[in-house]
Design an enzyme around this catalytic site. Structure first.
Site, mmCIF file in Angstrom:
data_model
loop_
_atom_site.group_PDB
_atom_site.id
_atom_site.type_symbol
_atom_site.label_atom_id
_atom_site.label_comp_id
_atom_site.label_asym_id
_atom_site.label_seq_id
_atom_site.Cartn_x
_atom_site.Cartn_y
_atom_site.Cartn_z
ATOM 1 N N TYR A 123 3.406 217.780 -0.193
ATOM 2 C CA TYR A 123 2.979 219.162 -0.358
ATOM 3 C C TYR A 123 3.703 220.016 0.678
ATOM 4 O O TYR A 123 3.630 219.749 1.878
ATOM 5 C CB TYR A 123 1.466 219.318 -0.189
ATOM 6 C CG TYR A 123 1.021 220.721 -0.542
ATOM 7 C CD1 TYR A 123 0.650 221.032 -1.840
ATOM 8 C CD2 TYR A 123 1.022 221.744 0.402
ATOM 9 C CE1 TYR A 123 0.287 222.333 -2.192
ATOM 10 C CE2 TYR A 123 0.662 223.039 0.062
ATOM 11 C CZ TYR A 123 0.299 223.327 -1.232
ATOM 12 O OH TYR A 123 -0.047 224.613 -1.582
ATOM 13 N N GLN A 185 -4.655 222.790 -7.131
ATOM 14 C CA GLN A 185 -4.180 222.318 -8.431
ATOM 15 C C GLN A 185 -2.975 221.392 -8.293
ATOM 16 O O GLN A 185 -2.820 220.441 -9.065
ATOM 17 C CB GLN A 185 -3.854 223.502 -9.352
ATOM 18 C CG GLN A 185 -2.725 224.418 -8.902
ATOM 19 C CD GLN A 185 -3.201 225.557 -8.016
ATOM 20 O OE1 GLN A 185 -4.258 225.486 -7.404
ATOM 21 N NE2 GLN A 185 -2.422 226.630 -7.966
ATOM 22 N N ASN A 208 -3.415 224.831 3.219
ATOM 23 C CA ASN A 208 -4.556 225.650 3.605
ATOM 24 C C ASN A 208 -5.864 224.885 3.370
ATOM 25 O O ASN A 208 -5.861 223.692 3.049
ATOM 26 C CB ASN A 208 -4.541 226.984 2.864
ATOM 27 C CG ASN A 208 -4.645 226.814 1.348
ATOM 28 O OD1 ASN A 208 -5.067 225.777 0.835
ATOM 29 N ND2 ASN A 208 -4.261 227.852 0.624
ATOM 30 N N SER A 231 -3.232 224.567 13.146
ATOM 31 C CA SER A 231 -2.316 224.043 14.156
ATOM 32 C C SER A 231 -2.771 224.438 15.555
ATOM 33 O O SER A 231 -3.455 225.448 15.744
ATOM 34 C CB SER A 231 -0.911 224.575 13.890
ATOM 35 O OG SER A 231 0.046 223.853 14.634
ATOM 36 N N GLN A 253 2.773 229.148 18.565
ATOM 37 C CA GLN A 253 1.728 228.450 17.829
ATOM 38 C C GLN A 253 0.812 229.435 17.131
ATOM 39 O O GLN A 253 0.390 229.222 15.984
ATOM 40 C CB GLN A 253 0.921 227.579 18.793
ATOM 41 C CG GLN A 253 0.194 226.433 18.123
ATOM 42 C CD GLN A 253 1.159 225.438 17.509
ATOM 43 O OE1 GLN A 253 2.241 225.206 18.033
ATOM 44 N NE2 GLN A 253 0.810 224.865 16.393
ATOM 45 N N HIS A 256 1.409 230.909 13.474
ATOM 46 C CA HIS A 256 1.240 230.100 12.259
ATOM 47 C C HIS A 256 0.182 230.712 11.348
ATOM 48 O O HIS A 256 0.424 230.948 10.173
ATOM 49 C CB HIS A 256 0.838 228.668 12.607
ATOM 50 C CG HIS A 256 1.997 227.766 12.867
ATOM 51 N ND1 HIS A 256 2.906 227.443 11.890
ATOM 52 C CD2 HIS A 256 2.384 227.107 13.977
ATOM 53 C CE1 HIS A 256 3.817 226.627 12.393
ATOM 54 N NE2 HIS A 256 3.526 226.407 13.663
ATOM 55 N N GLU A 321 -3.006 218.473 19.119
ATOM 56 C CA GLU A 321 -1.874 218.178 18.243
ATOM 57 C C GLU A 321 -0.567 218.202 19.037
ATOM 58 O O GLU A 321 0.224 217.264 18.988
ATOM 59 C CB GLU A 321 -1.841 219.217 17.120
ATOM 60 C CG GLU A 321 -0.683 219.064 16.154
ATOM 61 C CD GLU A 321 -0.587 220.220 15.183
ATOM 62 O OE1 GLU A 321 0.143 220.085 14.184
ATOM 63 O OE2 GLU A 321 -1.221 221.275 15.411
ATOM 64 N N HIS A 322 -0.315 219.295 19.746
ATOM 65 C CA HIS A 322 0.868 219.444 20.589
ATOM 66 C C HIS A 322 0.415 219.582 22.044
ATOM 67 O O HIS A 322 -0.480 220.374 22.332
ATOM 68 C CB HIS A 322 1.670 220.694 20.225
ATOM 69 C CG HIS A 322 2.060 220.789 18.783
ATOM 70 N ND1 HIS A 322 1.331 221.529 17.867
ATOM 71 C CD2 HIS A 322 3.088 220.245 18.097
ATOM 72 C CE1 HIS A 322 1.914 221.447 16.682
ATOM 73 N NE2 HIS A 322 2.977 220.669 16.785
ATOM 74 N N ASP A 355 9.395 221.114 16.373
ATOM 75 C CA ASP A 355 9.162 221.602 15.017
ATOM 76 C C ASP A 355 10.397 221.477 14.146
ATOM 77 O O ASP A 355 10.283 221.278 12.935
ATOM 78 C CB ASP A 355 8.737 223.075 15.057
ATOM 79 C CG ASP A 355 7.258 223.250 15.301
ATOM 80 O OD1 ASP A 355 6.514 222.253 15.243
ATOM 81 O OD2 ASP A 355 6.839 224.398 15.554
ATOM 82 N N GLU A 409 -22.512 181.281 4.626
ATOM 83 C CA GLU A 409 -22.652 182.611 4.055
ATOM 84 C C GLU A 409 -23.378 182.596 2.712
ATOM 85 O O GLU A 409 -23.509 183.636 2.056
ATOM 86 C CB GLU A 409 -21.271 183.267 3.906
ATOM 87 C CG GLU A 409 -20.594 183.517 5.253
ATOM 88 C CD GLU A 409 -19.285 184.298 5.132
ATOM 89 O OE1 GLU A 409 -18.783 184.431 4.004
ATOM 90 O OE2 GLU A 409 -18.793 184.777 6.163
ATOM 91 N N HIS A 414 -17.598 179.261 -3.354
ATOM 92 C CA HIS A 414 -16.454 179.226 -2.431
ATOM 93 C C HIS A 414 -16.283 177.812 -1.870
ATOM 94 O O HIS A 414 -15.169 177.290 -1.777
ATOM 95 C CB HIS A 414 -16.685 180.199 -1.268
ATOM 96 C CG HIS A 414 -16.370 181.627 -1.584
ATOM 97 N ND1 HIS A 414 -17.070 182.349 -2.495
ATOM 98 C CD2 HIS A 414 -15.406 182.464 -1.097
ATOM 99 C CE1 HIS A 414 -16.574 183.579 -2.562
ATOM 100 N NE2 HIS A 414 -15.558 183.667 -1.717
#
Length: 427
Positions: A123, A185, A208, A231, A253, A256, A321-322, A355, A409, A414
Site C-alpha cells: 500500500y 477498499q 491513514n 509518525s 516529522q 507528515h 519510531e525514530h 527516509d 496429555e 498419538h
C-alpha cells in the site's frame, strides 16, 4: 507554541499522545470490506469515484502509463531514485538468510527451508503527499526475498492518474503490477481479490486510519506487516547541538500529518528555550505549515531531563519510531538503547537521511510497538518450513518416549501412532 516540561512532570507513557482525536472507523471499514468482497471491481470503481473523484475505466496502470511517467520524470530525480535503490538493496541483501539441515549420525535429519511468499501487496499512500520512497522501501526487500509477484495499490488523483514519481519508483524497484485504488477498499481488494486485483499473501505499507483499520480487520485472511500509527520522532540532545538543526528535524516529522509527534529530550534548559523559539521562526516558512503547526502545538513537547542517562531512559520507555542521538559520542549510548525503530547517531544524521537515501528501511514500528516489533525487511516476505526425517531404527529408539508423552496429555491416538509400527512386527 510547543510546551517545555521537566522530567517527571507527566508520565512517560503520555509523552506520545497515542490516538489523540482519532475516531472509531471500524464500522465504516467493515462495510467497505464486505462490499468489495461481494462486488469486486464494481465496488472499487464506485469508491474511487466517491472518495478520490476519479472516473476510471480500468483499475490497472498500463505499461504505456509507466513509460510516460518515466519520460516525464526529471533525469536528476531518476538518478537519485536509482542511487537510493542501490543503497536499499545493499543494506537489505545482508538480511537474506539460508535454511539449515541437522544431519544426525543416528538416522535423524532435521531442517528448515526458507521460501518467499508468492505474491505480496504494497500500500502506497497518495493523499496529502506522494511517497515514492515508500515504494522503494517496501518493494525492494520483497524482491530480494524472491517474491514471485509484487503488487502496488495507490489512490489516483481526480484525473485518474498516479503521481509519476510513484510510477518511476515502482519501475526502478521492479514492481510487477500497479492498481489505481486506495483506502480501505484497496486493502480489501488485496485480501480477497477482485476481477482485476489479485489476492495476495501479505499486505505491507503505511496509510491513514481507514487503511490501518482495514489491515486489522483482514488480518488472518492475509498477513500484514503492522498496524501503523502516526509518525513520530524523539530527539535526545545535549546542550551543544544547534537549535536550528533540532527544530528542523522536529518539523520534518511534524509536516507528515497533524497527528505526527515530535519530541525533544535534553539536559539543557537553555537549548530547550532556543529550540522553542526556532520552531516558531521556522514554521511560517514551511509549505505544509498548517499541518506542521497542528502537530507541534497539539502533540509536540520539549522535555528537560536531569542528565543524558535520564533522557535515554525516557527514550527506552517511549520506544519511539525514530530516535536521534544528537550528542558528542553517540556510539557510547547506542548499547543503552533497548527500544527504538531506527536510531540516528550524531548531529549530522537527520531522520530524513533514513527516509530517503541511507539504505535501512523507513517502514518502522510506531506507537511504542518498537518494544516488540522491528523495521520492515526481507524477513517480512519469507516463510519458514521445517522438515523431519527418521529412519525406522531411529523412530524405534524414541517411540515409547513419544507414547508416554502423548498419554500424559490424554492423547492415546498419538501414542498408538508412535508404537504401532513396531507392534506389527511382533504380531
Amino acid at each position: 507554541m510547543i510546551r517545555i516540561m521537566t522530567y517527571g512532570e507527566t508520565p512517560n507513557s503520555e509523552i506520545f499522545l497515542r490516538g489523540l482525536g482519532v475516531v472509531d472507523v471500524s464500522d465504516v471499514v467493515r462495510v467497505i470490506i464486505d462490499d468489495v468482497r461481494a462486488n469486486g471491481d464494481r465496488a472499487l470503481l464506485s469508491y474511487e469515484e466517491r472518495f478520490d473523484h476519479a472516473h476510471l475505466s480500468s483499475l490497472e496502470v498500463s505499461a504505456t502509463e509507466i513509460e510516460a511517467a518515466l519520460a516525464a520524470t526529471e533525469p536528476a530525480f531518476l538518478d537519485i531514485l536509482r542511487r537510493a535503490a542501490a543503497n536499499i538493496r545493499r543494506f537489505h541483501e545482508q538480511q537474506k538468510r539460508q535454511g539449515f539441515v541437522l544431519d544426525e549420525a543416528n538416522g535423524v535429519m532435521l531442517g528448515q527451508k526458507i521460501e518467499p511468499m508468492e505474491r505480496v501487496g504494497l500500500y502506497v499512500p497518495g493523499g496529502t503527499a506522494a511517497y515514492p520512497s515508500t515504494v522503494l522501501m517496501d518493494a525492494i526487500p520483497a524482491k530480494i526475498a524472491g517474491c514471485r509477484e509484487v503488487v502496488i495499490v495507490t489512490p489516483p488523483n481526480a484525473e485518474g492518474k498516479i503521481n509519476p514519481a510513484i510510477l518511476a519508483a515502482a519501475s526502478v524497484a521492479g514492481v510487477d503490477r500497479i492498481f489505481k485504488t486506495g483506502g480501505a477498499q484497496a486493502i480489501a481488494a488485496l485480501a480477497y481479490g477482485t476481477e482485476s486485483v489479485p489476492r495476495v499473501d501479505k499486505i505491507v505499507g503505511p496509510g491513514n486510519a481507514y487503511v490501518a483499520e482495514a489491515k486489522r480487520q483482514v488480518f488472518g485472511t492475509v498477513a500484514i506487516d503492522m498496524i501503523a500509527g502516526p509518525s513520530e520522532v524523539l530527539i535526545v540532545s545535549d546542550g551543544k547541538s544547534d537549535a536550528r538543526h533540532l527544530a528542523a528535524d522536529m518539523l520534518a516529522q511534524a509536516e507528515h500529518d497533524k497527528m505526527a509527534t515530535a519530541v525533544l529530550v535534553t539536559d539543557s534548559m537553555a537549548l530547550a528555550h532556543a529550540v522553542q523559539s526556532e520552531l516558531e521562526a521556522q514554521l511560517p516558512r514551511l509549505a505544509r505549515e498548517e499541518i506542521a503547526r497542528a502537530s507541534i502545538e497539539n502533540n509536540g513537547k520539549i522535555i528537560v531531563a536531569e542528565d543524558l542517562s535520564a533522557a535515554i531512559e525516557i527514550a527506552n520507555e517511549i520506544a519511539p519510531e525514530h530516535l536521534e542521538l544528537c550528542v558528542d559520542e553517540p556510539f557510547a549510548y547506542l548499547g543503552a538503547i533497548r527500544h527504538a525503530g531506527s536510531v540516528f547517531l550524531g548531529r549530522n544524521t537527520p531522520e530524513a537521511l533514513g527516509d530517503y537515501l541511507a539504505g535501512p528501511n523507513h517502514t518502522l514500528p510506531t506507537g511504542g510497538t518498537a518494544r516488540f516489533s522491528s523495521p520492515l525487511g526481507v524477513d517480512d516476505f519469507i516463510k519458514k518450513t521445517q522438515f523431519i526425517y527418521y529412519t525406522k531404527d531411529a523412530l524405534g529408539a524414541v517411540a515409547e518416549d513419544i507414547a508416554v508423552f502423548a498419554r500424559k496429555e490424554g492423547l492415546t491416538a498419538h501414542a498408538k501412532s508412535a508404537v504401532i509400527r513396531f507392534e506389527e512386527e511382533q504380531s
